[in-house]
Scaffold this motif. Structure first.
Motif, PDB file in Angstrom:
ATOM      1  N   UNK A 178      15.706  77.193   6.082  1.00 50.26           N
ATOM      2  CA  UNK A 178      15.652  77.112   4.615  1.00 50.26           C
ATOM      3  C   UNK A 178      16.514  76.031   3.995  1.00 50.26           C
ATOM      4  N   UNK A 179      17.540  75.570   4.708  1.00 52.05           N
ATOM      5  CA  UNK A 179      18.407  74.548   4.144  1.00 52.05           C
ATOM      6  C   UNK A 179      18.047  73.147   4.616  1.00 52.05           C
ATOM      7  N   UNK A 180      17.126  73.040   5.571  1.00 54.38           N
ATOM      8  CA  UNK A 180      16.775  71.730   6.096  1.00 54.38           C
ATOM      9  C   UNK A 180      15.270  71.654   6.320  1.00 54.38           C
ATOM     10  N   UNK A 181      14.844  71.147   7.467  1.00 53.66           N
ATOM     11  CA  UNK A 181      13.439  70.934   7.767  1.00 53.66           C
ATOM     12  C   UNK A 181      12.954  71.993   8.736  1.00 53.66           C
ATOM     13  N   UNK A 182      12.005  72.778   8.288  1.00 49.21           N
ATOM     14  CA  UNK A 182      11.419  73.753   9.200  1.00 49.21           C
ATOM     15  C   UNK A 182      10.667  73.040  10.315  1.00 49.21           C
ATOM     16  N   UNK A 183       9.878  72.032   9.937  1.00 45.80           N
ATOM     17  CA  UNK A 183       9.150  71.207  10.915  1.00 45.80           C
ATOM     18  C   UNK A 183       9.432  69.753  10.598  1.00 45.80           C
ATOM     19  N   UNK A 184       9.899  69.008  11.590  1.00 42.95           N
ATOM     20  CA  UNK A 184      10.113  67.578  11.428  1.00 42.95           C
ATOM     21  C   UNK A 184       9.232  66.873  12.450  1.00 42.95           C
ATOM     22  N   UNK A 185       8.142  66.254  11.954  1.00 39.15           N
ATOM     23  CA  UNK A 185       7.153  65.671  12.860  1.00 39.15           C
ATOM     24  C   UNK A 185       6.730  64.289  12.389  1.00 39.15           C
ATOM     25  N   UNK A 186       7.667  63.503  11.906  1.00 38.88           N
ATOM     26  CA  UNK A 186       7.343  62.150  11.504  1.00 38.88           C
ATOM     27  C   UNK A 186       6.859  61.330  12.696  1.00 38.88           C
ATOM     28  N   UNK A 187       5.738  60.625  12.526  1.00 34.55           N
ATOM     29  CA  UNK A 187       5.197  59.813  13.606  1.00 34.55           C
ATOM     30  C   UNK A 187       4.446  60.584  14.664  1.00 34.55           C
ATOM     31  N   UNK A 188       4.228  61.869  14.451  1.00 30.67           N
ATOM     32  CA  UNK A 188       3.474  62.678  15.408  1.00 30.67           C
ATOM     33  C   UNK A 188       2.047  62.164  15.558  1.00 30.67           C
ATOM     34  N   UNK A 189       1.564  62.116  16.809  1.00 29.09           N
ATOM     35  CA  UNK A 189       0.157  61.858  17.078  1.00 29.09           C
ATOM     36  C   UNK A 189      -0.398  63.116  17.735  1.00 29.09           C
ATOM     37  N   UNK A 190      -1.269  63.819  17.044  1.00 30.50           N
ATOM     38  CA  UNK A 190      -1.906  65.031  17.566  1.00 30.50           C
ATOM     39  C   UNK A 190      -3.412  64.799  17.546  1.00 30.50           C
ATOM     40  N   UNK A 191      -3.937  64.384  18.686  1.00 32.51           N
ATOM     41  CA  UNK A 191      -5.343  63.991  18.722  1.00 32.51           C
ATOM     42  C   UNK A 191      -6.271  65.162  18.437  1.00 32.51           C
ATOM     43  N   UNK A 192      -5.868  66.347  18.808  1.00 38.13           N
ATOM     44  CA  UNK A 192      -6.716  67.517  18.573  1.00 38.13           C
ATOM     45  C   UNK A 192      -6.460  68.211  17.255  1.00 38.13           C
ATOM     46  N   UNK A 193      -5.551  67.679  16.437  1.00 38.68           N
ATOM     47  CA  UNK A 193      -5.270  68.267  15.133  1.00 38.68           C
ATOM     48  C   UNK A 193      -4.080  69.199  15.165  1.00 38.68           C
ATOM     49  N   UNK A 194      -3.649  69.600  13.964  1.00 36.27           N
ATOM     50  CA  UNK A 194      -2.550  70.553  13.792  1.00 36.27           C
ATOM     51  C   UNK A 194      -3.088  71.735  13.014  1.00 36.27           C
ATOM     52  N   UNK A 195      -2.849  72.955  13.533  1.00 36.44           N
ATOM     53  CA  UNK A 195      -3.417  74.166  12.950  1.00 36.44           C
ATOM     54  C   UNK A 195      -2.284  75.088  12.517  1.00 36.44           C
ATOM     55  N   UNK A 196      -2.240  75.345  11.209  1.00 38.78           N
ATOM     56  CA  UNK A 196      -1.224  76.226  10.622  1.00 38.78           C
ATOM     57  C   UNK A 196      -1.948  77.271   9.783  1.00 38.78           C
ATOM     58  N   UNK A 197      -2.716  78.120  10.430  1.00 42.31           N
ATOM     59  CA  UNK A 197      -3.544  79.089   9.717  1.00 42.31           C
ATOM     60  C   UNK A 197      -3.133  80.520  10.094  1.00 42.31           C
TER      61      UNK A 197
END
Length: 518
Positions: A178-197
């Motif tokens: 809560x005080x910083x970054x829950x997810x830090x993914x700058x520059x991430x390459x995810x060829x199959x996509x990212x799923x947050x459902x």
């Protein structure tokens, strides 16, 4: 290398199962005893040291011929720090319903698929990882902790500059920082996509700046809460994706920032809730310079903060009556078509009776005056074959601009508006001419003028005399042939001369302005 005597019974079981790819399940089958939230109370019979796991995946376990070695472990307490940073992992790893004492470090590793499903982990560091497969963190609870020699940052999940050939699955996961970054993914390459459902929750900022997501980002129904001191719930600046889905109840208690993002297909907020920063100060959506083909902005309710679309470009815009907050930044926003969602249907916005008034009111939500939103809207009406509506928009633009001028400019603008509608209503000049012609004919017809010269001359005609005064170019021979001794009538004649010049000047100025801008 660990000797047989150095291993505990559950570790021996894992050691024996690894070469054959068998699963080791340490769960008791009793729901309350297997609840991962209470994993800190699990005893030695369910504890496996992280060092033993690291030794196995780094080659200590001998694979069986014809069998793919794989680590599969369920219901275990993982003691110690699982440090696999910078190593090459040749076998898939699968943890399910496990409780980790310390974080998992995969920084710079080369690996196959890794799954940490339904588990509790105090942080996963996977920056610069190269993964041939998928990263599966479904149903897991990731929590950030203080930075330490074993934990590189206070980020709960780090995927900075990671490359994943498959998908990154965070479905139903809960990530807390809560005080910083829950997810830090700058520059991430995810060829199959990212799923947050499926109930994904993030307590803290989710950062995917500059990410390459050819498989898309899907956050249907996700909740982004407690964005931290910056007030940003999601940052996707300069990301490139095929699809960005923030729909089906997606909720952001902070700013969603898409500055410079490029979306080759859909960008949708259908049914989303954009609450903006919790303190009430700051935008709900920043999409400056964003590019998308289909932009569906039909949230469940009106966003609480500003929506900033300056410089954005979309081919198709979908909105509804409750899409827009009180302030919308539209300068430079370019779109090819607008469709309105109403009564469960999508139809062209020009089909609305109040289309122009509704759209002009939409533009007026922008602070200050800018001509581009009006010109863009008029261009769309012209392309749709509604030239009259385009002129109404451009007239509204001039009226808005008039408010920004100094008093003399406002006065002249008002005259142009009343006389010819800034050139977009030239028929107004004809109406004024008819009105003053009728008035002049009546006034001059009830009085008797005197001839300017003695002897025979043209017969006096009140109608022709009035037209001669109103039309400043040329002459009909009446104005110089007669004069008045009545001072009131003479002043009225001077008034008609002035009106004629003003109408002529207004017509010329309005038409010139219209032609030069269109």
């Amino acid at each position: 290398m660990f000797s047989h005597d150095e291993l505990t019974p559950p570790e021996r079981e894992v050691w024996a199962a690894f070469p054959e790819g068998r699963r080791v399940d340490l769960r008791t089958g009793t729901p309350e005893d297997d609840d991962v939230a209470g994993g800190g109370r699990w005893g030695p019979e369910r504890t496996v040291r992280a060092a033993v796991i690291a030794a196995l995946v780094l080659g200590a376990g001998t694979a069986q011929p014809g069998v793919a070695a794989c680590l599969k472990l369920s219901g275990a307490r993982i003691s110690g720090h699982l440090d696999l940073a910078g190593v090459e992992i040749g076998n898939p790893i699968w943890f399910e319903d496990c409780w980790f004492e310390e974080g998992v470090d995969l920084f710079g590793a080369s690996t196959h698929s890794i799954a940490i499903v339904g588990s509790r982990v105090p942080g996963v560091e996977a920056g610069s990882i190269r993964m041939e497969g998928r990263l599966d963190l479904r149903r897991s609870r990731l929590e950030s902790g203080p930075a330490s020699p074993f934990h590189r940052s206070v980020t709960a999940l780090s995927l900075i500059n990671a490359h994943v050939s498959g998908a990154v699955s965070l479905n139903a996961a809960e990530i807390t920082a809560p005080e910083e970054w829950a997810v830090s993914a700058g520059g991430l390459v995810a060829e199959g996509g990212v799923y947050c459902r499926d109930g994904f929750v993030a307590h803290g900022e989710v950062r995917l700046m500059g990410a390459q997501l050819p498989g898309g980002l899907f956050m249907n129904g996700a909740r982004l809460e407690r964005p931290g001191p910056r007030g940003v719930a999601l940052a996707l600046d300069n990301a490139v994706a095929s699809t960005l889905e923030f729909s089906a109840g997606f909720t952001a208690d902070g700013t969603v920032r898409l500055r410079g993002a490029r979306v080759s297909d859909n960008l949708t907020f259908e049914g989303a809730v954009l609450n903006g920063p919790p303190d009430g100060h700051g935008p709900s959506l920043v999409a400056v310079l964003t590019q998308a083909v289909d932009f569906d902005f039909t949230p469940a309710r009106r966003p609480s903060g500003t929506v900033d679309l300056r410089g954005a470009q979309v081919s198709y815009l979908h909105d509804s009556d409750h899409s827009w907050p009180d302030v919308v930044e539209l300068d430079g926003f370019v779109y090819g078509s607008i469709k309105v969602a109403a009564a469960g249907e999508r139809r062209e916005a020009v089909a609305r009776r109040d289309s122009v008034a509704h759209r002009v009111a939409w533009i007026r939500r922008s602070p200050g005056y800018s001509p581009q939103p009006y010109e863009q809207l008029a261009s769309w009406y012209r392309k749709a074959g509604h030239d009259d509506d385009a002129r109404r928009v451009l007239l509204a633009r001039q009226r808005h601009r008039r408010r920004t001028l100094h008093p003399a400019g406002r006065l002249w603008g008002l005259l142009l508006d009343v006389a010819v509608g800034y050139g977009y209503r030239p028929w107004l000049a004809a109406l004024w001419l008819l009105a003053f012609t009728a008035l002049g004919t009546t006034v001059f017809g009830t009085h008797t003028p005197h001839p300017a010269q003695s002897g025979p001359g043209p017969r006096f005609s009140a109608l022709v005399y009035t037209l001669d005064l109103l039309i400043p170019i040329g002459g009909l021979g009446q104005r110089t042939g007669w004069y008045w001794t009545d001072a009131g009538v003479q002043r009225f004649a001077y008034l008609l001369i002035a009106v004629g010049w003003l109408l002529t000047t207004a017509v010329v100025a309005g038409v010139t302005r219209t032609l030069s801008r269109n």
